[in-house]
Write a protein that holds these residues in place. Structure first.
Motif, mmCIF file in Angstrom:
data_model
loop_
_atom_site.group_PDB
_atom_site.id
_atom_site.type_symbol
_atom_site.label_atom_id
_atom_site.label_comp_id
_atom_site.label_asym_id
_atom_site.label_seq_id
_atom_site.Cartn_x
_atom_site.Cartn_y
_atom_site.Cartn_z
ATOM 1 N N ASP A 27 54.093 30.981 37.910
ATOM 2 C CA ASP A 27 54.668 30.167 36.839
ATOM 3 C C ASP A 27 53.930 30.473 35.536
ATOM 4 O OD1 ASP A 27 55.588 28.272 35.088
ATOM 5 O OD2 ASP A 27 55.021 26.536 36.316
ATOM 6 N N ARG A 28 54.632 31.079 34.583
ATOM 7 C CA ARG A 28 53.976 31.481 33.327
ATOM 8 C C ARG A 28 53.478 30.289 32.514
ATOM 9 N NH1 ARG A 28 54.557 36.740 31.684
ATOM 10 N NH2 ARG A 28 55.874 38.051 33.014
ATOM 11 N N ASN A 29 53.968 29.115 32.786
ATOM 12 C CA ASN A 29 53.515 27.930 32.057
ATOM 13 C C ASN A 29 52.291 27.267 32.708
ATOM 14 O OD1 ASN A 29 55.628 28.071 30.106
ATOM 15 N ND2 ASN A 29 57.043 27.200 31.639
ATOM 16 N N HIS A 30 51.918 27.760 33.844
ATOM 17 C CA HIS A 30 50.758 27.191 34.554
ATOM 18 C C HIS A 30 49.478 27.676 33.887
ATOM 19 C CE1 HIS A 30 47.957 26.151 37.784
ATOM 20 N NE2 HIS A 30 48.929 25.455 38.362
ATOM 21 N N PRO A 31 48.475 26.799 33.717
ATOM 22 C CA PRO A 31 47.217 27.248 33.067
ATOM 23 C C PRO A 31 46.499 28.342 33.839
ATOM 24 C CG PRO A 31 46.997 25.031 33.983
ATOM 25 C CD PRO A 31 48.446 25.360 34.014
ATOM 26 N N ASP A 32 46.760 28.448 35.142
ATOM 27 C CA ASP A 32 46.125 29.507 35.946
ATOM 28 C C ASP A 32 47.138 30.576 36.346
ATOM 29 O OD1 ASP A 32 43.435 28.532 36.059
ATOM 30 O OD2 ASP A 32 44.138 26.957 37.419
ATOM 31 N N TYR A 33 48.092 30.832 35.469
ATOM 32 C CA TYR A 33 49.091 31.869 35.737
ATOM 33 C C TYR A 33 48.396 33.175 36.104
ATOM 34 C CZ TYR A 33 52.339 35.669 34.712
ATOM 35 O OH TYR A 33 53.090 36.811 34.793
ATOM 36 N N GLY A 34 48.876 33.807 37.173
ATOM 37 C CA GLY A 34 48.318 35.071 37.636
ATOM 38 C C GLY A 34 47.240 34.923 38.681
ATOM 39 N N ALA A 35 46.650 33.731 38.780
ATOM 40 C CA ALA A 35 45.570 33.517 39.745
ATOM 41 C C ALA A 35 46.090 33.561 41.170
ATOM 42 C CB ALA A 35 44.895 32.174 39.482
ATOM 43 N N LEU A 36 45.170 33.827 42.094
ATOM 44 C CA LEU A 36 45.473 33.708 43.511
ATOM 45 C C LEU A 36 44.695 32.515 44.050
ATOM 46 C CD1 LEU A 36 46.014 36.880 42.877
ATOM 47 C CD2 LEU A 36 46.241 36.946 45.381
ATOM 48 N N VAL A 37 45.389 31.673 44.787
ATOM 49 C CA VAL A 37 44.783 30.453 45.323
ATOM 50 C C VAL A 37 44.179 30.757 46.690
ATOM 51 C CG1 VAL A 37 45.217 28.088 46.103
ATOM 52 C CG2 VAL A 37 46.378 28.982 44.063
ATOM 53 N N ASN A 38 42.932 30.413 46.847
ATOM 54 C CA ASN A 38 42.273 30.558 48.144
ATOM 55 C C ASN A 38 42.754 29.407 49.036
ATOM 56 O OD1 ASN A 38 40.417 30.307 50.325
ATOM 57 N ND2 ASN A 38 38.883 31.455 49.156
ATOM 58 N N PRO A 39 43.502 29.686 50.110
ATOM 59 C CA PRO A 39 44.060 28.604 50.931
ATOM 60 C C PRO A 39 42.996 27.705 51.542
ATOM 61 C CG PRO A 39 45.136 30.699 51.433
ATOM 62 C CD PRO A 39 43.946 31.011 50.572
ATOM 63 N N GLU A 40 41.815 28.261 51.788
ATOM 64 C CA GLU A 40 40.758 27.463 52.409
ATOM 65 C C GLU A 40 40.249 26.381 51.469
ATOM 66 O OE1 GLU A 40 36.406 28.087 54.590
ATOM 67 O OE2 GLU A 40 37.607 29.817 54.002
ATOM 68 N N TYR A 41 40.245 26.679 50.172
ATOM 69 C CA TYR A 41 39.721 25.726 49.192
ATOM 70 C C TYR A 41 40.827 25.050 48.375
ATOM 71 C CZ TYR A 41 35.716 28.827 50.037
ATOM 72 O OH TYR A 41 34.748 29.585 50.608
ATOM 73 N N ASP A 42 42.018 25.607 48.412
ATOM 74 C CA ASP A 42 43.116 25.158 47.560
ATOM 75 C C ASP A 42 42.704 25.175 46.090
ATOM 76 O OD1 ASP A 42 45.696 24.336 47.027
ATOM 77 O OD2 ASP A 42 45.216 22.202 47.187
ATOM 78 N N LEU A 43 42.040 26.271 45.723
ATOM 79 C CA LEU A 43 41.589 26.471 44.352
ATOM 80 C C LEU A 43 41.845 27.926 43.942
ATOM 81 C CD1 LEU A 43 38.102 24.683 44.418
ATOM 82 C CD2 LEU A 43 40.111 23.938 43.117
ATOM 83 N N PRO A 44 42.120 28.167 42.657
ATOM 84 C CA PRO A 44 42.188 29.557 42.189
ATOM 85 C C PRO A 44 40.857 30.255 42.432
ATOM 86 C CG PRO A 44 43.071 28.049 40.550
ATOM 87 C CD PRO A 44 42.416 27.201 41.589
ATOM 88 N N ASP A 45 40.922 31.475 42.941
ATOM 89 C CA ASP A 45 39.722 32.167 43.394
ATOM 90 C C ASP A 45 39.647 33.555 42.754
ATOM 91 O OD1 ASP A 45 37.528 33.110 44.752
ATOM 92 O OD2 ASP A 45 38.498 33.196 46.716
ATOM 93 N N VAL A 46 38.573 33.795 42.015
ATOM 94 C CA VAL A 46 38.402 35.079 41.343
ATOM 95 C C VAL A 46 38.352 36.228 42.345
ATOM 96 C CG1 VAL A 46 36.920 36.427 39.807
ATOM 97 C CG2 VAL A 46 37.201 33.974 39.434
ATOM 98 N N HIS A 47 37.659 36.027 43.447
ATOM 99 C CA HIS A 47 37.475 37.118 44.411
ATOM 100 C C HIS A 47 38.793 37.506 45.076
ATOM 101 C CE1 HIS A 47 33.087 37.238 44.084
ATOM 102 N NE2 HIS A 47 33.173 35.934 43.892
ATOM 103 N N SER A 48 39.636 36.530 45.356
ATOM 104 C CA SER A 48 40.961 36.855 45.888
ATOM 105 C C SER A 48 41.771 37.639 44.858
ATOM 106 C CB SER A 48 41.706 35.570 46.260
ATOM 107 O OG SER A 48 41.041 34.880 47.292
ATOM 108 N N ALA A 49 41.632 37.255 43.596
ATOM 109 C CA ALA A 49 42.345 37.957 42.539
ATOM 110 C C ALA A 49 41.857 39.392 42.403
ATOM 111 C CB ALA A 49 42.192 37.212 41.215
ATOM 112 N N VAL A 50 40.551 39.604 42.503
ATOM 113 C CA VAL A 50 39.999 40.962 42.427
ATOM 114 C C VAL A 50 40.557 41.820 43.558
ATOM 115 C CG1 VAL A 50 37.888 42.326 42.684
ATOM 116 C CG2 VAL A 50 37.901 40.304 41.202
ATOM 117 N N GLU A 51 40.577 41.271 44.771
ATOM 118 C CA GLU A 51 41.099 42.034 45.907
ATOM 119 C C GLU A 51 42.566 42.386 45.684
ATOM 120 O OE1 GLU A 51 41.616 41.716 50.772
ATOM 121 O OE2 GLU A 51 40.535 40.164 49.670
ATOM 122 N N PHE A 52 43.326 41.452 45.140
ATOM 123 C CA PHE A 52 44.745 41.692 44.876
ATOM 124 C C PHE A 52 44.932 42.778 43.817
ATOM 125 C CE2 PHE A 52 48.745 40.631 42.648
ATOM 126 C CZ PHE A 52 49.627 40.720 43.730
#
Length: 558
Positions: A27-52
């Motif tokens: 969702d381009r209107n989301h403040p964390d647009y582009g992020a990947l959410v770590n399902p274990e934490y239910d939070l945007p995760d930089v490391h998941s994004a790097v892997e992606f």
């Protein structure tokens, strides 16, 4: 089917990227647009994004038509930039914040994307946008890594690797003042080829990969030499099924039995820099065993893809990895025996004295305990390991606790409760003799199969002390004696009171004989439990002089 080639790895990587993609915020209107959410934490995760980002970029390099991947990767890269702290560093949500080591892991991976993109000569607006976004992150991160500090030994080499990789891509970066102090410490590898963390299952791959990058981009010949020595050492920790002996580890892989696939890319990269045919064979072997076992490998796919994109498919004809040897590593207190399917390890300075695998059959550990003043006093721990042409001998002096075995005597003066601990060392003792004992392990090949004779003898201590030998098997086997046949569960304790019995895992069998029964303690006080294993006990009262025939074979009979 299981050969290690780019064509075979890419579909696995594509599946991994597809799985990750489901967690991306689109969702381009989301403040964390582009992020990947770590399902274990239910939070945007930089490391998941790097892997992606990294995995998507590799797929786009292999398939130039995959422009959608680049668009989504660029959105994830933009999130990574926004997630950077003012220092240029990033967080590891589970434990590390404003972390230079974690920024280094990210930079190390992202630099490979820029490196390969230049090598492949990519030219498109989508690539330009992604590479510019990565450059912004890398440059800012380098500034924080230079002064960021670390937690564990392996972090140092990841940080240095990230700095020299970035310097190679962006020559104006000034990293020498940070790199040289780390290198001045010397690489933490011992003469036998083990790093401080001794982690064949996890951290050896991290360190070896980092050292190979350092050797490639900096004047540091010791880095390449250390990586080759460790990779050679690790070849001798492999079992016949590609899993590794992790009893030396000081990290979270201790006692696990997994294929160390993370090493495969290191073997390929090391072979590229210093050709060793057995390294190519090791990489192929680890990949084929992972595939054959259907083991989880997603986290290792990006580095394998990088090695294959960089060096091409490995040659089909290669050297042989060692599978018939006896090695003593006196510094690390390790005696390794490998005879094809049979793999055994004897440990000094550990309660886990011996492990044996034979194909699918796994005796995870042999432990010896005495109900003698508890803790370290009552556990057999090898204080010395002596090897001769026939076998090896562990000797336990029973003196690991300096005030036991013994009883505290009165001080004859007031002892305030708050000073109880600090006055203990002042108390005289009534000392008792320690239980000194030996475990002799002799390699045997007879009509009952391959294996070992284990001879336990007590040499000192009081008579009548309860003792046990615990054989801890991996669950999943079928236990069979003359009177019973069943499949025991993890956490179950069995007594082998006399004669012999077998634990069968499909076609692969480990047998024990004869049993011994002098007491019926299911769990001796202070003996280490084995909740994840099936424990087979032989029990005694001191003095003990007992010879166990441990054999392994394939099929219905030896």
């Amino acid at each position: 089917m299981f050969s290690l080639t780019l064509a075979n790895v890419l579909p696995r990587l594509a599946d991994s990227v597809a799985d990750l993609g489901w967690t991306q915020i689109t969702d381009r209107n989301h403040p964390d647009y582009g992020a990947l959410v770590n399902p274990e934490y239910d939070l945007p995760d930089v490391h998941s994004a790097v892997e992606f980002v990294v995995s998507s970029a590799y797929l786009a390099l292999a398939d130039p038509t995959a422009q959608e991947l680049l668009t989504r990767a660029t959105a994830a890269a933009a999130f990574i930039n926004r997630a950077q702290r003012e220092s240029g560093l990033i967080d590891l949500l589970s434990v590390n914040y404003d972390s230079a080591p974690d920024a280094s892991f990210a930079v190390q991976k992202l630099c490979t994307v820029v490196e390969l993109a230049r090598t492949f000569g990519v030219q498109s607006s989508a690539w330009s946008e992604l590479l510019q976004t990565l450059e912004t992150f890398i440059r800012r991160a380098v500034g924080g890594i230079v002064t960021g500090g670390f937690h564990t030994p392996n972090h140092r080499w990841v940080m240095v690797s990230a700095l020299v990789q970035a310097k190679a891509l962006y020559p104006d970066l000034d990293v020498k003042a940070a790199v040289e102090p780390y290198l001045a410490e010397g690489i933490d590898i011992d003469p036998e080829g083990a790093f401080i963390e001794r982690s064949v299952g996890v951290y050896d791959a991290i360190v070896d990969r980092s050292l190979l990058f350092i050797a490639e981009h900096w004047d540091a010949p010791a880095a390449l030499e250390a990586a080759i020595r460790n990779l050679t050492f690790d070849l001798h920790l492999l079992h016949a099924d590609g899993t590794a002996e992790t009893g030396l580890s000081r990290r979270q892989d201790y006692g696990t039995r997994d294929v160390p696939l993370g090493l495969a890319s290191c073997y390929l990269l090391a072979h590229r820099m210093h050709p060793r045919p057995e390294f190519v064979e090791a990489a192929q072997f680890l990949w084929s065993q992972t595939e054959a076992q259907g083991a989880h490998c997603a986290g290792h796919l990006p580095w394998l893809t990088y090695a294959l994109l960089k060096g091409g498919d490995p040659p089909a004809a290669a050297g042989r990895i060692p599978e018939d040897y006896v090695h003593l590593y006196p510094l690390n207190g390790l005696w390794r025996v490998r005879r094809g399917l049979l793999s055994a390890t004897l440990f000094r300075d550990a309660t886990r004295l011996l492990s044996v695998t034979y194909g699918a059959a796994e005796l995870s550990s042999v432990k010896i305990s005495f109900t003698y003043f508890g803790g370290l006093t009552g556990r057999f721990i090898g204080d010395s390991l002596i090897v001769d042409p026939q076998g090896a001998t562990l000797r336990s002096e029973g003196r690991r606790n300096p005030r036991r075995p013994g009883y505290e005597l009165p001080l004859g003066r007031p002892v305030p409760p708050e000073r109880w601990e600090e006055t203990l060392h002042e108390r005289p003792l009534r000392r008792l003799p320690p239980i000194t004992s030996t475990l002799r392990v002799t390699e045997v090949h007879d009509r009952n199969g391959y294996g070992f004779d284990l001879h336990l003898v007590t040499l000192g201590g009081l008579d009548g002390v309860a003792a046990q030998i615990a054989f801890d098997f991996a669950p999943g086997g079928v236990w069979e004696s003359a009177d019973a046949r069943f499949r025991p569960c993890a956490g179950q304790v069995l007594f082998l009171k006399q004669n012999g019995a077998t634990m069968r895992y499909g076609n692969d069998v480990i047998s024990l004989a004869p049993g011994a029964y002098a007491h019926g303690m299911w769990r001796m006080r202070e003996a280490e439990p084995a909740p994840e294993h099936v424990r087979v006990l032989m029990t005694f009262r001191t003095p003990v002089n007992h010879l166990v025939h441990l054999r392994a074979y394939r099929g219905l009979h030896p």
